[in-house]
Design an enzyme around this catalytic site. Structure first.
Site, mmCIF file in Angstrom:
data_model
loop_
_atom_site.group_PDB
_atom_site.id
_atom_site.type_symbol
_atom_site.label_atom_id
_atom_site.label_comp_id
_atom_site.label_asym_id
_atom_site.label_seq_id
_atom_site.Cartn_x
_atom_site.Cartn_y
_atom_site.Cartn_z
ATOM 1 N N LYS A 10 44.710 31.874 35.709
ATOM 2 C CA LYS A 10 43.403 31.543 35.121
ATOM 3 C C LYS A 10 42.972 32.625 34.145
ATOM 4 O O LYS A 10 43.409 33.768 34.226
ATOM 5 C CB LYS A 10 42.334 31.369 36.203
ATOM 6 C CG LYS A 10 42.073 32.603 37.090
ATOM 7 C CD LYS A 10 41.087 33.628 36.546
ATOM 8 C CE LYS A 10 40.954 34.839 37.437
ATOM 9 N NZ LYS A 10 40.339 36.005 36.829
ATOM 10 N N ASP A 137 38.768 33.918 44.188
ATOM 11 C CA ASP A 137 39.427 33.171 43.112
ATOM 12 C C ASP A 137 40.363 32.081 43.632
ATOM 13 O O ASP A 137 40.899 31.297 42.838
ATOM 14 C CB ASP A 137 40.270 34.119 42.234
ATOM 15 C CG ASP A 137 39.416 34.998 41.336
ATOM 16 O OD1 ASP A 137 38.220 34.712 41.181
ATOM 17 O OD2 ASP A 137 39.972 35.975 40.786
#
Ligand code: ATP
Length: 298
Positions: A10, A137
């Site tokens: 990401k 995350d």
């Protein structure tokens, strides 16, 4: 029988960071984008839980129970009341300790791979809740696409996003995420840090798919802290911008730098210039959004 899950890295296209709470966590308003840079985690039945890893940064990945993939398998087995009798093999392409959530990605991938291997069929909402316990995350690594993250980044709302091209400059050596947050605290001590809010400009630019509109809307509240710990990143920024990138931004807590470019051709040009500049260890080109953790066909 084995199950392989592919999982993306990401980049945070917005990373709004608030002042530390009494428990030490920083409230975030962040927009995650999953990009086409993947790890693959393969789960195979085994007598004992073991982890192996291959790839350019494999020597930096712990192979004991601290590995997030191993922790995910253990948590899922405990919930199901079974032994985590699985071998996990990580084919690692996501830079380690680079601010691209590589460890989190492997945690989400291992959870999905083991859930499939063991035929548990755990509901998606429960898998997401288990991800949040593994790390802030990790839920986004399972979800993928583009999403707004609040709380510690684990409370996700999917958002619209057109496709964008990126070049990532991988730095020599990683940065510890807690160390970057400590530097953020040091740099902001004595100032009033506003509550982080999602940026309407950023969300509109993301949905538009227009890179020229997205470039000025990118922001990272941890960037000053990463640059303070790694001043040489300024040279990487300069090299990428000099080669025509529309914008440069530290990825998450860094030290990977993300460059937004207009198209695949621009990406190749910026990557070549960065490699020639000697201001980074290596580069990767990618686009996003892409789907989150996905079971590959057997
Ligand atoms: P984030 O962007 O979520 O802050 P990061 O990309 O900066 O994370 P990671 O690659 O996740 O950092 O690695 C951080 C540390 O986590 C590593 O230095 C390593 O010791 C540990 N770790 C645990 N499991 C893994 C894994 N599967 N892959 C990589 N690192 C792992």
């Amino acid at each position: 029988m084995s199950v392989t899950v592919r999982v993306p890295a990401k980049v945070n296209v917005q990373l709004g960071v608030g002042a530390a709470r009494p428990d030490g966590f920083h409230p975030l308003a962040t927009v995650f984008l999953a990009v086409s840079l993947f790890d693959e985690v393969t789960a195979t039945p085994a007598g004992e839980p073991t982890v192996t890893c291959e790839g350019p940064d494999a020597d930096q990945v712990p192979l004991d129970r601290t590995n997030l993939a191993a922790r995910a398998a253990e948590a899922l087995a405990a919930r199901a009341g079974i032994e985590p009798a699985v071998h996990l093999h990580i084919a690692k392409n996501i830079p380690v300790a680079g601010g691209m959530a590589g460890g989190s990605a492997d945690g989400a991938a291992a959870l999905l791979a083991c859930d499939t291997l063991w035929g548990l069929d755990t509901p998606r909402t429960e898998l997401l809740a288990m991800c949040a316990e593994l790390g802030s995350d990790v839920p986004f690594s399972l979800l993928g696409g583009a999403a707004l993250g609040t709380g510690r980044g684990e409370l996700l709302t999917p958002v619209d996003a057109g496709s964008f091209h990126w070049v990532f400059a991988v730095a020599d050596g990683g940065l510890s995420t807690p160390a970057v947050f400590r530097e953020f605290d040091r740099l902001t001590a004595g100032t009033t840090v506003p509550e982080p809010e999602p940026s309407p400009e950023l969300l509109a630019a993301l949905a538009s798919g227009d890179p020229d509109r997205l470039a000025p809307a990118l922001s990272n509240g941890l960037q000053a802290a990463s640059l303070s710990l790694r001043p040489a990143l300024a040279d990487t920024f300069e090299a990428g911008i000099g080669a025509g990138a529309l914008a440069a931004l530290v990825s998450g807590s860094g030290p990977t730098t993300a460059f937004l470019v207009r198209d695949a051709e621009g990406a190749a040009k910026v990557a070549a210039a960065l490699e020639a500049s000697g201001t980074c260890r290596t580069t990767r080109t990618a686009s996003g959004p892409v789907p989150g953790a996905t079971v590959l066909p057997a």
